[in-house]
Design an enzyme around this catalytic site. Structure first.
Site, mmCIF file in Angstrom:
data_model
loop_
_atom_site.group_PDB
_atom_site.id
_atom_site.type_symbol
_atom_site.label_atom_id
_atom_site.label_comp_id
_atom_site.label_asym_id
_atom_site.label_seq_id
_atom_site.Cartn_x
_atom_site.Cartn_y
_atom_site.Cartn_z
ATOM 1 N N ASP A 65 0.862 -1.188 0.000
ATOM 2 C CA ASP A 65 0.000 0.000 0.000
ATOM 3 C C ASP A 65 0.894 1.232 0.000
ATOM 4 O OD1 ASP A 65 -1.889 2.073 0.682
ATOM 5 O OD2 ASP A 65 -3.221 0.503 1.422
ATOM 6 N N ALA B 149 -5.812 -2.214 -4.512
ATOM 7 C CA ALA B 149 -5.191 -0.889 -4.647
ATOM 8 C C ALA B 149 -5.669 -0.207 -5.924
ATOM 9 C CB ALA B 149 -3.670 -1.033 -4.664
ATOM 10 N N GLN C 138 -6.942 3.983 -7.658
ATOM 11 C CA GLN C 138 -7.431 5.361 -7.556
ATOM 12 C C GLN C 138 -8.946 5.251 -7.618
ATOM 13 O OE1 GLN C 138 -9.189 8.634 -7.869
ATOM 14 N NE2 GLN C 138 -9.158 7.808 -9.940
ATOM 15 N N ILE C 139 -9.679 5.679 -6.570
ATOM 16 C CA ILE C 139 -11.096 5.333 -6.447
ATOM 17 C C ILE C 139 -12.048 6.493 -6.735
ATOM 18 C CG2 ILE C 139 -10.642 3.492 -4.806
ATOM 19 C CD1 ILE C 139 -11.390 5.432 -2.557
ATOM 20 N N SER D 27 -15.743 -2.561 -10.591
ATOM 21 C CA SER D 27 -16.771 -1.635 -10.114
ATOM 22 C C SER D 27 -18.002 -1.681 -11.008
ATOM 23 C CB SER D 27 -16.198 -0.218 -10.085
ATOM 24 O OG SER D 27 -17.211 0.741 -9.896
ATOM 25 N N TYR E 245 -12.465 6.421 -14.790
ATOM 26 C CA TYR E 245 -12.397 5.409 -13.733
ATOM 27 C C TYR E 245 -13.069 4.111 -14.180
ATOM 28 C CZ TYR E 245 -13.637 2.992 -9.401
ATOM 29 O OH TYR E 245 -13.813 2.053 -8.430
#
Length: 727
Positions: free
Chosen positions: A31, A73, A75-76, A116, A140
């Site tokens: 992380d 891990a 970028q959300i 997602s 995303y």
């Protein structure tokens, strides 16, 4: 199992880590702490603060050999993906490909990827099933869709088992206000801060909210289920934002709600069909929206109270900067000016009679140029020229006349020359030193990183040795047996390895075969019972099914069908992530053909492989001390050590060898050795016997082989004779 969780310090990752830890698995985390917090994990684990696209990740995979990798891990933030699509791609695509490739390269059993619901984009066919068309509307969502494609292709191309979970809106303890499920976290924060809940639009838009504990449970169950592919991970239930606000009012009490204009491009309704996953892993969500929100609110309340208590007990640690700290950046300038003022006072008051102004100026410029480099050197030049000018004016000269004074210009030129030469030289040296320090710092950081991995590997090995020491089958001997592998000469490691496997496995005949460069042939390099067994010195890889099994699967072969002319067990030894050798057991008692002994064989061969890899790395690092420069000829002491290993194998196991010798002029050693090396095998050695004698060690070589090799040498105008061995 050894489980790696990327993003393990984050919201979802920490809950997944908790779930696997409760099941007594070893937890490893990578992380970069961009959104995660180390305090989210409170149990014993091994963590690496790294980005998932960092090349150092390979060192971790190489050292640990994970069973399961869970890639969370990422970028959300959808908003950030629009503002900086390059950053989104680096994290969500490049990082995924790095971890996915390493997982396949180092034989991870299962890879799990967090995707997602954003991959679906705007789609009115609710509830959305996995077969629906993907049309993401954000960078995303695009990066997650690309990630799924990579996982699917790795499954098709390499047969590598991957599972992709399309998360719906996840919420729960430890969540910040970012990401798709951030509305719950924002409502919690607003509620605890007695602020109004902000609802955009009419509040009737719906989402499929899933509690993070259900996510962690589904991921855990999937590692033990024979599934692969893409799955929706959701509750299959729609909840409106108005309903969400009402539940918070029921939990907390009356909360003000502000209705704001709707966001452009916001998806009206979203719900995922979870039937495929429920059938695949026998799972169903345990928490409905009210129960999940109650648990989240309770956790947030406790967390807020703990932070407030901590804040009242911790005193401010920031101290005002002292005077020395403020002055430090200007220290060199202050020293320069102070020294100049002292010199100027002596010069202008005529207190210096030994040296003239030019000599003093040159000395002053050289001193500060040597101490501080070009900046202070130029400043000293300027001050010295100014002092020289003032002195001339005090003597009654006019400024205009100085412009025609060759002596004055010579002095100015001298100051400039000395200042530039000294300042530039010192500055160049300083820059080179800074570059070297930077390189040293980078090397030290890499060393510390590798040292940490090595220490961890040693700890795991020591723990394994202690387990073996205390097992009912060891009788207190296995620990000392395994310690025999701590050698740095490959020949000795081969010899020790077959002995270790023989003793640990209670086997009669253990062999090590080494592959040639193209993995077409294997050559016998060590055997525990050569004199009493009909052992093959060389075998062709494609003629033996067990060799093909080891090469294709990279796993242990067990001869459960008891095929003739086939070992009972065979295991690979890796070198630079490629199978370089095979350890075989030709016979053992039937009662030992169990899963326990299969695992014991796997562990023992891994230790042997680790010892061999360490020895070969040592040889690579000390190559300059082993070989005569610009040749492949071993120095005398190194050659003697290899000869001792061959003699030991001969005495213990009956492994034949031969030593040939020839007298060679010192200047011709390199040429002679090059001719020899083209006629030898990978397992043979060339070295010095004394100052004028060169020797060749022929591994696993009997009388017939020696005669054949000598005749081959003669055909190539190479004259050698047998010094040691059978003839």
């Amino acid at each position: 199992m050894k489980v790696l969780i990327t993003g393990g310090y984050g919201f979802i990752g920490s809950h997944v880590a908790d779930r696997f830890h409760k099941e007594d698995h070893e937890i490893f985390i990578i992380d970069d702490l961009s959104s995660g917090k180390k305090e989210n994990i409170t149990f014993k684990h091994k963590g690496y603060v790294l980005s998932v696209d960092d090349p150092k990740c390979e060192e971790i995979f190489k050292a640990v050999r994970f069973d399961i990798v869970i890639h969370l891990a990422a970028q959300i933030s959808v908003v950030k993906s629009f503002n900086n699509p390059l950053l989104d791609t680096e994290s969500n695509v490049v990082g995924l490909v790095n971890i996915l490739s390493l997982s396949q390269k180092y034989h991870v059993k299962k890879f799990i990827f967090a995707s997602s619901a954003a991959v679906y984009g705007v789609n009115g066919e609710l509830p959305l099933s996995e077969e629906e068309e993907c049309a993401p509307i954000s960078p995303y969502g695009i990066s997650k869709w690309i990630g799924e494609t990579y996982c699917e292709k790795w499954n098709e191309i390499y047969g590598f088992e991957t599972v992709c979970f399309r998360f719906s809106n996840v919420y729960g303890p430890r969540q910040n206000s970012k990401g798709e499920g951030g509305v719950v976290s924002k409502f919690v924060n607003n509620t605890l801060n007695s602020e109004a809940l902000k609802i955009f639009g009419d509040g009737e838009q719906t989402r499929d909210f899933i509690y993070v504990g259900d996510i962690a449970d589904a991921i855990y169950r999937s590692t033990n289920a024979p599934i692969s592919g893409v799955f929706n991970l959701s509750t299959n239930t729609e909840t409106s934002i108005n309903d969400l606000a009402q539940i918070f009012q029921d939990i907390h009490g009356k909360v003000k709600v502000n209705m704001l204009p709707g966001k452009e491009g916001d998806i009206r309704h979203s719900v995922l069909n979870n039937r495929k996953l429920m059938n695949g892993i026998d799972w169903s969500p345990l928490y409905d929206i009210r129960t999940g929100l109650e648990k989240t609110y309770q956790w947030a309340t406790r967390d807020r109270a703990q932070k407030e208590i901590a804040a009242t007990t911790v005193e401010a640690t920031d101290k005002p900067k002292n005077f020395a700290h403020v002055v430090k950046p200007f220290k060199a300038y202050i020293e320069n000016i102070v020294v100049f003022l002292i010199i100027a006072w002596f010069v202008l008051t005529n207190d210096i009679s030994i040296f003239n102004t030019t000599e003093i100026g040159v000395f002053y410029i050289m001193i500060f140029g040597a101490m501080y480099g070009i900046k202070q050197s130029i400043l000293s030049v300027g001050l010295s020229i100014g002092l020289l000018t003032i002195e001339k004016l005090f003597e009654g000269r006019e400024f205009i006349s100085l412009l025609y004074d060759t002596s004055f210009f010579f002095q100015v030129a001298l100051f400039l020359f000395i200042g530039l030469v000294v300042g530039y030289s010192v500055q160049r040296k300083t820059n080179r030193l800074q570059e070297q320090r930077q390189k040293m710092t980078e090397l030290e950081q890499r060393y510390e990183f590798l040292e940490g991995i090595h220490t961890e590997t040693r700890e795991v090995k020591d723990e394994l040795q202690l387990r073996l020491l205390n097992s009912e089958d060891s009788f207190g001997e296995i620990y000392s047996i395994i310690k025999e592998l701590d050698e740095l000469e490959p020949e000795k490691v081969f010899s020790k390895a077959v002995q270790v496997v023989k003793q640990v496995m209670d086997a009669d005949n253990v062999s090590i075969y080494v592959f040639n460069r193209n993995q077409a042939f294997l050559r016998l390099v060590a055997n525990t019972n050569f004199s009493q067994s009909a052992q093959k010195n060389s075998i062709k890889a494609n003629e033996y099914e067990y060799i093909q099994h080891v090469l294709q699967t990279g796993t242990i072969f067990v001869n459960k069908e008891l095929w003739p002319d086939t070992p009972i067990m065979a295991a690979p030894i890796y070198r630079n992530n490629k199978i370089s050798a095979v350890i075989t057991i030709d016979w053992m008692e039937f009662k030992h053909m169990s899963l326990y002994h299969e695992n014991l064989f796997k562990i023992t061969t891994e230790l042997a492989g680790s010892a061999l890899d360490r020895a070969l790395r040592y040889i690579e690092a000390t190559e300059a001390n082993r070989f005569i420069p610009e040749t492949n000829v071993l120095y005398l002491e190194v050659f003697k050590s290899i000869l001792e290993s061959k003699r030991e194998q001969k005495d213990k196991y009956g492994m034949p060898y031969a030593v040939l010798e020839a007298f060679v002029v010192q200047q011709e050693i390199g040429t002679y050795a090059n001719k020899l090396s083209n006629l030898l095998r990978e397992t043979d050695y060339i070295g010095m016997l004394d100052q004028n004698r060169i020797g060749v060690v022929l591994s696993n070589t009997n009388r017939n082989d020696v005669e054949l090799i000598l005749s081959r040498f003669e055909a190539n105008n190479i004259s050698m004779r047998l010094l040691e061995g059978e003839m």
